[in-house]
Design a protein around this motif. Sequence first.
Motif, PDB file in Angstrom:
ATOM      1  N   ASP A 112      -7.361   8.952  -8.994  1.00 19.71           N
ATOM      2  CA  ASP A 112      -7.683   7.465  -9.370  1.00 19.71           C
ATOM      3  C   ASP A 112      -7.180   7.020 -10.853  1.00 19.71           C
ATOM      4  N   GLY A 113      -5.926   6.996 -11.136  1.00 19.78           N
ATOM      5  CA  GLY A 113      -5.652   6.583 -12.418  1.00 19.78           C
ATOM      6  C   GLY A 113      -4.199   6.550 -12.588  1.00 19.78           C
ATOM      7  N   PHE A 114      -3.337   7.134 -11.706  1.00 22.99           N
ATOM      8  CA  PHE A 114      -1.881   7.087 -12.094  1.00 22.99           C
ATOM      9  C   PHE A 114      -1.299   5.566 -11.820  1.00 22.99           C
ATOM     10  N   GLY A 115      -0.438   5.203 -12.634  1.00 22.59           N
ATOM     11  CA  GLY A 115       0.005   3.685 -12.837  1.00 22.59           C
ATOM     12  C   GLY A 115      -0.112   2.947 -13.936  1.00 22.59           C
ATOM     13  N   VAL A 116      -0.614   3.683 -15.083  1.00 26.55           N
ATOM     14  CA  VAL A 116      -0.806   2.973 -16.287  1.00 26.55           C
ATOM     15  C   VAL A 116       0.503   2.844 -17.232  1.00 26.55           C
ATOM     16  N   GLY A 117       0.861   1.685 -17.543  1.00 28.52           N
ATOM     17  CA  GLY A 117       2.065   1.792 -18.242  1.00 28.52           C
ATOM     18  C   GLY A 117       3.307   1.404 -17.383  1.00 28.52           C
ATOM     19  N   THR A 118       4.518   1.390 -17.814  1.00 30.35           N
ATOM     20  CA  THR A 118       5.701   1.213 -17.180  1.00 30.35           C
ATOM     21  C   THR A 118       6.285   2.272 -16.242  1.00 30.35           C
ATOM     22  N   ASP A 119       7.397   1.953 -15.619  1.00 29.61           N
ATOM     23  CA  ASP A 119       7.955   2.985 -14.713  1.00 29.61           C
ATOM     24  C   ASP A 119       8.454   4.157 -15.600  1.00 29.61           C
ATOM     25  N   ALA A 120       8.898   3.906 -16.710  1.00 21.90           N
ATOM     26  CA  ALA A 120       9.569   4.844 -17.714  1.00 21.90           C
ATOM     27  C   ALA A 120       8.434   5.819 -17.931  1.00 21.90           C
ATOM     28  N   ASP A 121       7.171   5.344 -18.409  1.00 24.16           N
ATOM     29  CA  ASP A 121       5.884   6.037 -18.658  1.00 24.16           C
ATOM     30  C   ASP A 121       5.391   6.964 -17.445  1.00 24.16           C
ATOM     31  N   GLN A 122       5.597   6.475 -16.214  1.00 22.24           N
ATOM     32  CA  GLN A 122       4.964   7.294 -15.287  1.00 22.24           C
ATOM     33  C   GLN A 122       6.032   8.481 -14.986  1.00 22.24           C
ATOM     34  N   ARG A 123       7.454   8.013 -15.321  1.00 24.29           N
ATOM     35  CA  ARG A 123       8.348   9.165 -14.996  1.00 24.29           C
ATOM     36  C   ARG A 123       8.103  10.343 -16.147  1.00 24.29           C
ATOM     37  N   ARG A 124       7.785   9.827 -17.452  1.00 22.69           N
ATOM     38  CA  ARG A 124       7.596  10.747 -18.305  1.00 22.69           C
ATOM     39  C   ARG A 124       6.521  11.727 -17.962  1.00 22.69           C
ATOM     40  N   LEU A 125       5.477  11.087 -17.480  1.00 24.96           N
ATOM     41  CA  LEU A 125       4.419  11.974 -17.111  1.00 24.96           C
ATOM     42  C   LEU A 125       4.671  12.870 -15.870  1.00 24.96           C
ATOM     43  N   LEU A 126       5.485  12.549 -14.856  1.00 23.48           N
ATOM     44  CA  LEU A 126       5.882  13.194 -13.691  1.00 23.48           C
ATOM     45  C   LEU A 126       6.846  14.583 -14.217  1.00 23.48           C
ATOM     46  N   VAL A 127       7.555  14.039 -15.070  1.00 17.16           N
ATOM     47  CA  VAL A 127       8.592  15.104 -15.643  1.00 17.16           C
ATOM     48  C   VAL A 127       7.646  16.203 -16.355  1.00 17.16           C
ATOM     49  N   ARG A 128       6.697  15.748 -17.141  1.00 19.26           N
ATOM     50  CA  ARG A 128       5.901  17.035 -18.022  1.00 19.26           C
ATOM     51  C   ARG A 128       5.280  17.703 -16.716  1.00 19.26           C
ATOM     52  N   ILE A 129       4.964  16.958 -15.746  1.00 17.65           N
ATOM     53  CA  ILE A 129       4.132  17.953 -14.822  1.00 17.65           C
ATOM     54  C   ILE A 129       5.058  18.728 -14.106  1.00 17.65           C
ATOM     55  N   SER A 130       6.256  18.368 -13.740  1.00 19.55           N
ATOM     56  CA  SER A 130       6.949  19.239 -13.072  1.00 19.55           C
ATOM     57  C   SER A 130       7.850  20.335 -13.897  1.00 19.55           C
ATOM     58  N   ARG A 131       8.050  19.918 -15.192  1.00 13.24           N
ATOM     59  CA  ARG A 131       8.835  21.086 -16.138  1.00 13.24           C
ATOM     60  C   ARG A 131       8.013  21.829 -16.916  1.00 13.24           C
ATOM     61  N   GLU A 132       6.792  21.013 -17.567  1.00  9.28           N
ATOM     62  CA  GLU A 132       6.050  21.961 -18.441  1.00  9.28           C
ATOM     63  C   GLU A 132       4.705  22.669 -17.695  1.00  9.28           C
ATOM     64  N   TRP A 133       3.996  21.762 -16.941  1.00 12.51           N
ATOM     65  CA  TRP A 133       2.722  22.268 -16.423  1.00 12.51           C
ATOM     66  C   TRP A 133       2.562  23.043 -15.089  1.00 12.51           C
ATOM     67  N   LEU A 134       3.646  22.613 -14.250  1.00 17.97           N
ATOM     68  CA  LEU A 134       3.533  23.169 -12.665  1.00 17.97           C
ATOM     69  C   LEU A 134       4.124  24.588 -12.682  1.00 17.97           C
ATOM     70  N   LYS A 135       3.596  25.540 -12.056  1.00 16.69           N
ATOM     71  CA  LYS A 135       4.436  26.974 -11.934  1.00 16.69           C
ATOM     72  C   LYS A 135       5.413  26.580 -10.535  1.00 16.69           C
ATOM     73  N   PRO A 136       6.395  27.340 -10.552  1.00 14.40           N
ATOM     74  CA  PRO A 136       7.195  27.141  -9.456  1.00 14.40           C
ATOM     75  C   PRO A 136       6.270  27.271  -8.127  1.00 14.40           C
ATOM     76  N   GLY A 137       6.680  26.471  -7.183  1.00 19.01           N
ATOM     77  CA  GLY A 137       5.742  26.561  -5.956  1.00 19.01           C
ATOM     78  C   GLY A 137       4.421  25.809  -6.226  1.00 19.01           C
ATOM     79  N   GLY A 138       4.217  25.294  -7.396  1.00 20.03           N
ATOM     80  CA  GLY A 138       2.807  24.558  -7.644  1.00 20.03           C
ATOM     81  C   GLY A 138       3.030  23.187  -6.948  1.00 20.03           C
ATOM     82  N   VAL A 139       1.583  22.539  -6.823  1.00 18.47           N
ATOM     83  CA  VAL A 139       1.398  21.328  -6.338  1.00 18.47           C
ATOM     84  C   VAL A 139       0.693  20.405  -7.141  1.00 18.47           C
ATOM     85  N   ALA A 140       1.448  19.132  -7.092  1.00 26.63           N
ATOM     86  CA  ALA A 140       0.551  18.114  -7.807  1.00 26.63           C
ATOM     87  C   ALA A 140       0.024  17.059  -6.775  1.00 26.63           C
TER      88      ALA A 140
END
Length: 258
Positions: A112-140
């Motif tokens: 209940d929170g995704f969607g604040v800011g611009t599309d570029a902001d959401q992408r920045r967050l998604l890239v952090r999730i994928s490249r920095e925070w999730l282990k290989p095989g992890g799920v968001a």
Amino acid sequence: MDWVKTFYSATGEWWGAAEAKITDRDHDRVSLLRQHAGAGSMRVLELGCGYGTTAAALAAAGHVVTAVEVSDRARHAVDFARQATHGRLSIVQEDFYAVRLPQPFDVVCYWDGFGVGTDADQRRLLVRISREWLKPGGVALIDVYNPFVWARWDGDEEHKLPNPDLGYEHELHERTTFDPVACVATDTWWDAADPARKISQTLRCYTPADLALLLDGTGLALTAITVAGRTFDPATAQPGSSELLHEQHQYLAVMRRL
Ligand SMILES: C[S@@+](CC[C@H](N)C(=O)[O-])C[C@H]1O[C@@H](n2cnc3c(N)ncnc32)[C@H](O)[C@@H]1O
């Protein structure tokens, strides 16, 4: 995004006494995590945890949880972390665009929170999730605001009377509008005692097809959607489409690292 801290801190002052409690919604989210990530104790990162109720329920269920929250709602989350979570819950009061977290996680969730800011902001967050925070095989697991239902709410106004027995002390007004060009909902609140001070949250809404486009290049793929308790593959059958068109103002997007 300057409004984020002000909006969620102010509304947290209004509603915290009533809503900083673990409810069925938090237990349902624990079940969703088990459904999509599997059984066993996981290392979980929760973004935008608000009062920390879901983070506390996850920790009580045996997961090791780091929860990030920028607003003053975090003080309720800190109280939960001190209670019966057996040291499995850590609260970080920071902006998740800036926070540095040392270890990767099996699961990253944002309820209940995704969607604040611009599309570029959401992408920045998604890239952090994928490249920095999730282990290989992890799920968001990310709740996404559904434009079909928010569009129907355009022009709605509500007058909410206080209910001190439940912890709601303020008489409030809410107005919702929807911009069909930007696909952004604006949700404005004010206290009847201070009508000149209006505060708003603006929320970018995404259809599942638009979300799949947004994910392009982020390293995440949309693998399932859960709507009203039913899960389906967005590429094939759509048993949840009636709920998506008419009823549910958000859906859970399940994303996996490519
Ligand atoms: C609608 S509330 C939902 C809170 C909680 N996830 C829940 O479901 O009850 C969204 C939360 O995300 C937090 N948030 C938004 N942007 C943030 C950011 N950049 N960093 C940390 N927290 C953020 C807000 O302060 C707010 O508490």
